[in-house]
Design a protein around this motif. Sequence first.
Motif, PDB file in Angstrom:
ATOM      1  N   MET A   1      66.806 -19.228 -11.270  1.00  0.00           N
ATOM      2  CA  MET A   1      66.121 -20.000 -10.238  1.00  0.00           C
ATOM      3  C   MET A   1      67.103 -20.316  -9.102  1.00  0.00           C
ATOM      4  O   MET A   1      68.198 -20.824  -9.349  1.00  0.00           O
ATOM      5  N   PRO A   2      66.730 -19.992  -7.850  1.00  0.00           N
ATOM      6  CA  PRO A   2      67.633 -20.279  -6.729  1.00  0.00           C
ATOM      7  C   PRO A   2      67.811 -21.780  -6.552  1.00  0.00           C
ATOM      8  O   PRO A   2      66.936 -22.578  -6.872  1.00  0.00           O
ATOM      9  N   GLU A   3      68.996 -22.166  -6.029  1.00  0.00           N
ATOM     10  CA  GLU A   3      69.252 -23.573  -5.774  1.00  0.00           C
ATOM     11  C   GLU A   3      68.367 -24.090  -4.644  1.00  0.00           C
ATOM     12  O   GLU A   3      68.014 -23.356  -3.721  1.00  0.00           O
ATOM     13  N   PHE A   4      68.020 -25.376  -4.747  1.00  0.00           N
ATOM     14  CA  PHE A   4      67.185 -25.987  -3.726  1.00  0.00           C
ATOM     15  C   PHE A   4      67.960 -26.062  -2.410  1.00  0.00           C
ATOM     16  O   PHE A   4      69.143 -26.438  -2.381  1.00  0.00           O
ATOM     17  N   ASP A   5      67.303 -25.736  -1.312  1.00  0.00           N
ATOM     18  CA  ASP A   5      67.939 -25.738   0.007  1.00  0.00           C
ATOM     19  C   ASP A   5      67.723 -27.098   0.673  1.00  0.00           C
ATOM     20  O   ASP A   5      66.712 -27.328   1.341  1.00  0.00           O
ATOM     21  N   PHE A   6      68.669 -28.010   0.469  1.00  0.00           N
ATOM     22  CA  PHE A   6      68.555 -29.352   1.031  1.00  0.00           C
ATOM     23  C   PHE A   6      68.545 -29.336   2.556  1.00  0.00           C
ATOM     24  O   PHE A   6      68.026 -30.272   3.181  1.00  0.00           O
ATOM     25  N   THR A   7      69.119 -28.299   3.158  1.00  0.00           N
ATOM     26  CA  THR A   7      69.198 -28.271   4.624  1.00  0.00           C
ATOM     27  C   THR A   7      67.834 -28.133   5.284  1.00  0.00           C
ATOM     28  O   THR A   7      67.700 -28.344   6.493  1.00  0.00           O
ATOM     29  N   ARG A   8      66.799 -27.793   4.523  1.00  0.00           N
ATOM     30  CA  ARG A   8      65.453 -27.675   5.098  1.00  0.00           C
ATOM     31  C   ARG A   8      64.784 -29.039   5.278  1.00  0.00           C
ATOM     32  O   ARG A   8      63.745 -29.132   5.935  1.00  0.00           O
ATOM     33  N   LEU A   9      65.361 -30.077   4.697  1.00  0.00           N
ATOM     34  CA  LEU A   9      64.751 -31.407   4.773  1.00  0.00           C
ATOM     35  C   LEU A   9      65.018 -32.050   6.125  1.00  0.00           C
ATOM     36  O   LEU A   9      66.074 -31.862   6.727  1.00  0.00           O
ATOM     37  N   ARG A  10      64.061 -32.835   6.583  1.00  0.00           N
ATOM     38  CA  ARG A  10      64.179 -33.552   7.846  1.00  0.00           C
ATOM     39  C   ARG A  10      63.936 -35.044   7.631  1.00  0.00           C
ATOM     40  O   ARG A  10      63.268 -35.441   6.676  1.00  0.00           O
ATOM     41  N   ARG A  11      64.443 -35.868   8.540  1.00  0.00           N
ATOM     42  CA  ARG A  11      64.286 -37.318   8.483  1.00  0.00           C
ATOM     43  C   ARG A  11      63.011 -37.801   9.175  1.00  0.00           C
ATOM     44  O   ARG A  11      62.564 -38.919   8.944  1.00  0.00           O
ATOM     45  N   ALA A  12      62.442 -37.013  10.060  1.00  0.00           N
ATOM     46  CA  ALA A  12      61.273 -37.426  10.850  1.00  0.00           C
ATOM     47  C   ALA A  12      60.160 -37.941   9.946  1.00  0.00           C
ATOM     48  O   ALA A  12      59.926 -37.387   8.870  1.00  0.00           O
ATOM     49  N   PRO A  13      59.490 -39.053  10.361  1.00  0.00           N
ATOM     50  CA  PRO A  13      59.492 -39.680  11.688  1.00  0.00           C
ATOM     51  C   PRO A  13      60.632 -40.664  11.935  1.00  0.00           C
ATOM     52  O   PRO A  13      60.628 -41.329  12.964  1.00  0.00           O
ATOM     53  N   ASP A  14      61.572 -40.775  11.028  1.00  0.00           N
ATOM     54  CA  ASP A  14      62.727 -41.635  11.270  1.00  0.00           C
ATOM     55  C   ASP A  14      63.629 -40.967  12.314  1.00  0.00           C
ATOM     56  O   ASP A  14      63.445 -39.801  12.666  1.00  0.00           O
ATOM     57  N   VAL A  15      64.590 -41.722  12.790  1.00  0.00           N
ATOM     58  CA  VAL A  15      65.495 -41.221  13.828  1.00  0.00           C
ATOM     59  C   VAL A  15      66.265 -40.011  13.311  1.00  0.00           C
ATOM     60  O   VAL A  15      66.776 -40.015  12.182  1.00  0.00           O
ATOM     61  N   GLU A  16      66.356 -38.978  14.128  1.00  0.00           N
ATOM     62  CA  GLU A  16      67.153 -37.808  13.805  1.00  0.00           C
ATOM     63  C   GLU A  16      68.268 -37.686  14.839  1.00  0.00           C
ATOM     64  O   GLU A  16      68.052 -37.912  16.030  1.00  0.00           O
ATOM     65  N   ALA A  17      69.473 -37.353  14.368  1.00  0.00           N
ATOM     66  CA  ALA A  17      70.630 -37.215  15.249  1.00  0.00           C
ATOM     67  C   ALA A  17      71.632 -36.298  14.571  1.00  0.00           C
ATOM     68  O   ALA A  17      71.585 -36.108  13.339  1.00  0.00           O
ATOM     69  N   PRO A  18      72.549 -35.711  15.341  1.00  0.00           N
ATOM     70  CA  PRO A  18      73.518 -34.781  14.752  1.00  0.00           C
ATOM     71  C   PRO A  18      74.355 -35.386  13.631  1.00  0.00           C
ATOM     72  O   PRO A  18      74.783 -34.675  12.717  1.00  0.00           O
ATOM     73  N   ASN A  19      74.603 -36.700  13.673  1.00  0.00           N
ATOM     74  CA  ASN A  19      75.420 -37.346  12.647  1.00  0.00           C
ATOM     75  C   ASN A  19      74.599 -37.898  11.487  1.00  0.00           C
ATOM     76  O   ASN A  19      75.140 -38.562  10.604  1.00  0.00           O
ATOM     77  N   LEU A  20      73.306 -37.616  11.478  1.00  0.00           N
ATOM     78  CA  LEU A  20      72.426 -38.121  10.413  1.00  0.00           C
ATOM     79  C   LEU A  20      71.740 -36.952   9.733  1.00  0.00           C
ATOM     80  O   LEU A  20      71.230 -36.051  10.395  1.00  0.00           O
ATOM     81  N   GLN A  21      71.718 -36.953   8.395  1.00  0.00           N
ATOM     82  CA  GLN A  21      71.007 -35.908   7.673  1.00  0.00           C
ATOM     83  C   GLN A  21      70.097 -36.529   6.622  1.00  0.00           C
ATOM     84  O   GLN A  21      70.199 -37.715   6.326  1.00  0.00           O
TER      85      GLN A  21
END
Length: 391
Positions: A1-21
């Motif tokens: 089973m491939p590892e989950f890709d956490f980078t696909r997750l987003r914070r929206a509708p909360d604030v999104e910024a380059p220093n926040l994941q």
Amino acid sequence: MPEFDFTRLRRAPDVEAPNLQAWDATDELLVREALATGIRGDEIAVIGDAYGAITLALTDAGMPGIRVHQDLVTGRRALARNAAALGLTDGTDAARRAAAEHADGGADGPWVPTFEQHELDERLLTGIRLVLLQLPKALAELEEIADAIARWAQPDVVLIAGGRVKHMSLGQNDVLGRYFAEVQPQRAERKSRLLVARGLRRPDGPPPFPVSTAHPGLTLCAYGGAFAGDRIDIGTRVLLEVLPDIRSAEVAIDLGCGTGALAATYAMQHPASRVIATDRSAAAVRSARATMAANGLENVTVTLDDAGSELPVGTADLVLLNPPFHLGSAVDEAAGHRLIQAAARLTRPGGEVWTVFNSHLDHRRILQREVGPTEQVERTPKFIVTKSTKR
């Protein structure tokens, strides 16, 4: 089973910024430990999953039925959006529609009920054998969570709690030690650490929350996760001091109401006004409702919402605002700016927005731009109170 890709997750509708994941190393460690236990998804509860990273990674690994509690409505909406984007939705009609919108096949696209949203209550924890927890900042919130687990989870429940090492304290171990016979810190990894608690101790008294304190002219109630607890924070106190100078409004909104001190005091001073108190925190909303009940106020409606997003444009003649300047553990003015923009949307032309904020913040310029003419009405060594008139 491939590892989950956490980078696909987003914070929206909360604030999104380059220093926040939308995830951190603690989420990944909690997921790894949960998978290693072999416990079924329908025996797992996840608490404090900021944007759904833990819940969705486990669901993607083939563990349906997970129960999840998030205090912030922004987190709940982010989880729903992320789940829909990944095709991993909960069982609600709204989630099914959202998944269909993201699916390649259109309205008939894939949909599988996978996880359940709950409040911090018996339905979240009954029958649960494993609890995964992102440790909260406040010890009071941790105590409320630990007490709930001890009351309602299975006797053999294991709690795996984690956080960033720089935000952890021995006080957290002490709180968990009151509800579990064994609390074992794990070795730190990637600047995160897990605590594993076993040997549940059932409480024999009433729940420790809400707590309440009688202040001059006001009884304030608070659940564990509410900011400042049953105290009046210093920013709110400054705005309370000028509250008698604020005109009577047909409809007033306390935007980001916390435990409800501003809304309750204004409602007592203006019993003919209709007051709406709203906050994105479920703990704050429960606290504010308890505050209104304790003060016998029937002209206040308390709602769980993100920056008044469910209220119509031009709802109020008056908005009271004490905006935060933190996003979790990060200092960021964007959270305050979002509430100022919301106040502008919610205020009728000619209405007023009264705001208190730390004196080093640039909120007056934002108020002038978003709301209208803004004047300073009070200043202390740390805080400024302004009155803005909606253009």
